[in-house]
Enzyme design. Structure first.
Site, PDB file in Angstrom:
ATOM      1  NE  ARG A 256      -1.169   1.504   3.771  1.00 20.50           N
ATOM      2  CZ  ARG A 256      -1.225   1.191   5.062  1.00 20.50           C
ATOM      3  NH1 ARG A 256      -2.312   0.665   5.581  1.00 20.50           N
ATOM      4  NH2 ARG A 256      -0.174   1.392   5.841  1.00 20.50           N
TER       5      ARG A 256
ATOM      6  CG  PHE B 111      -8.627  -7.335  18.412  1.00 24.86           C
ATOM      7  CD1 PHE B 111      -8.561  -5.951  18.363  1.00 24.86           C
ATOM      8  CD2 PHE B 111      -7.454  -8.065  18.396  1.00 24.86           C
ATOM      9  CE1 PHE B 111      -7.326  -5.304  18.294  1.00 24.86           C
ATOM     10  CE2 PHE B 111      -6.222  -7.423  18.324  1.00 24.86           C
ATOM     11  CZ  PHE B 111      -6.160  -6.042  18.273  1.00 24.86           C
TER      12      PHE B 111
END
Length: 405
Positions: free
Chosen positions: A218, A288
């Protein structure tokens, strides 16, 4: 948010609605805030400022474990800020990275010379270290161990580049593999997960490496602008003489081919991700972790064969992120999500791509693992999903009604 409370799902839906309407944020209940010291509230504020996606994921946790995870993140964020800040001299950064774990016990230590965008965690480190020292000894030991080992690893790669694929894995292990190992040890130390979760270091590190490889893909443009390079030379040198050349329009074809090979390399960790998640027993801990992993696979699906990676910021849509957060509540749903996104990658594989065969093999492996407990089913919880849709529609209508000119 009184409208949500009237529907009877306040704590579950607050973070999702906040994410959809104005960016992902950690939303603490009034009861949580009232029980916190001012310094701990500040720590949660810094968590939200430095990583909203991670802050949202911590909403799945509660109590002392959530605070330990928050402090672990902020300590390692501070460490990472030292590594990333190119305005700090190399000698100073190396010294700080080696000694950073000792600053946790120095009440007044802070660093005010950073120019990094996350410099607040260094400037106000006394607030973070104070809350670290308020943690139980077991939590403190985990954070100190991880901080010490990560600092040494980061310092090593300040003085050398990521050349080979082995270097690539080693760097990702230092940066995110150790972070994931630290999380696993915190889960076990909390008593919510079996001791074996924290003891299987290889598995935890592989899961963390998957997340870090996604981050590195990214951040191609950002790292180039800052003078950093983390894509492995062994891979990119097959496509270009210089990594920076990928940003030139005339090199977009080899750039995307290298990108595709890098995504394929990251996908090799997905089987470990599925194995790790399948071993978790506490619902909150599972959710989570699942949020982080499904966000990562969705992001890789967007990256694959996408020229935009070399032109600007590429990320998943906010609405898509909300659905992923809502859906990733059990193992069957996570398998379905993994199947969905690797299938998207499969449909985008160019026949002429040099790594097409390896990509398809990796996709097939993940699809088989995703089907191991039965065919993928719709992972939407209809009642919750429709409820959220109603909430969002009502809030949007309310916003538009009260803001008419």
């Amino acid at each position: 948010m009184d409208f949500l409370r009237s529907l009877g799902h306040p704590e579950e839906l607050y973070p999702l609605v906040r994410y959809r309407l104005g960016g992902c944020r950690l939303v603490l209940s009034k009861q949580d805030r009232d029980s916190m010291s001012d310094s701990l509230q500040t720590c949660y504020k810094y968590l939200d400022q430095t990583s909203r996606s991670f802050a949202a994921a911590t909403q799945a946790l509660d109590g002392k474990l959530r605070t330990a995870v928050c402090i672990l993140y902020l300590v390692l964020r501070a460490l990472d800020t030292v590594e990333d800040d190119m305005t700090i001299s190399l000698e100073t950064r190396i010294s700080m990275l080696h000694n950073f774990h000792t600053y946790l016990y120095q009440a007044d230590w802070r660093f005010t010379e950073s120019q990094d965008k996350h410099r607040v965690v260094l400037q106000d480190f006394p607030t973070i270290s104070r809350e670290f020292r308020n943690l139980t000894v077991g939590y403190q030991k985990v954070i100190v161990d991880i901080c010490s080992e990560m600092g040494v690893g980061m310092a090593e790669f300040l003085e050398k580049k990521v050349e080979s694929l082995l270097d690539f894995d080693k760097y990702c292990q230092y940066v995110f593999g150790l972070w994931m190992s630290g999380l696993s040890r915190l889960f076990s130390a909390s008593g919510l997960e079996d001791a074996s979760i924290g003891e299987d270091i290889r598995l935890s590190k592989s899961v963390g490496i998957f997340l870090q490889k996604t981050n590195i893909i990214r951040d191609y443009l950002e790292d180039q602008l800052e003078g950093r390079e983390f894509w492995p030379r062994e891979m990119w040198s097959k496509y270009s003489k210089k990594l920076s050349d990928f940003a030139k329009p005339e090199n977009i074809v080899p750039a995307v081919q290298c990108l595709n090979e890098l995504v394929t390399n990251a996908l090799q960790h997905v089987p470990d991700v599925l194995l790790y998640l399948s071993r978790l027993r506490n619902q909150r801990v599972f959710h989570f972790n699942a949020i982080l992993q499904v966000m990562s696979i969705a992001t890789l699906a967007v990256f694959y064969n996408n020229q935009q990676v070399f032109k600007g910021v590429v990320k998943i849509r906010k609405g898509q992120a909300v659905k992923l957060m809502m859906d990733s509540t059990n193992m069957q749903a996570v398998r379905a999500i993994m199947y969905q996104y690797v299938n998207e990658i499969s449909q985008k594989i160019p026949l002429t791509d040099p790594s097409a065969g390896r990509t398809q093999n990796m996709v097939s492996t993940i699809q088989k693992l995703s089907l191991s407990s039965g065919p993928p089913v719709s992972h939407y919880s209809t009642s919750i999903y429709l409820l959220c849709a109603m909430v969002l529609a009502a809030l949007s209508w309310q916003y538009l009604s009260t803001n008419k000119r």
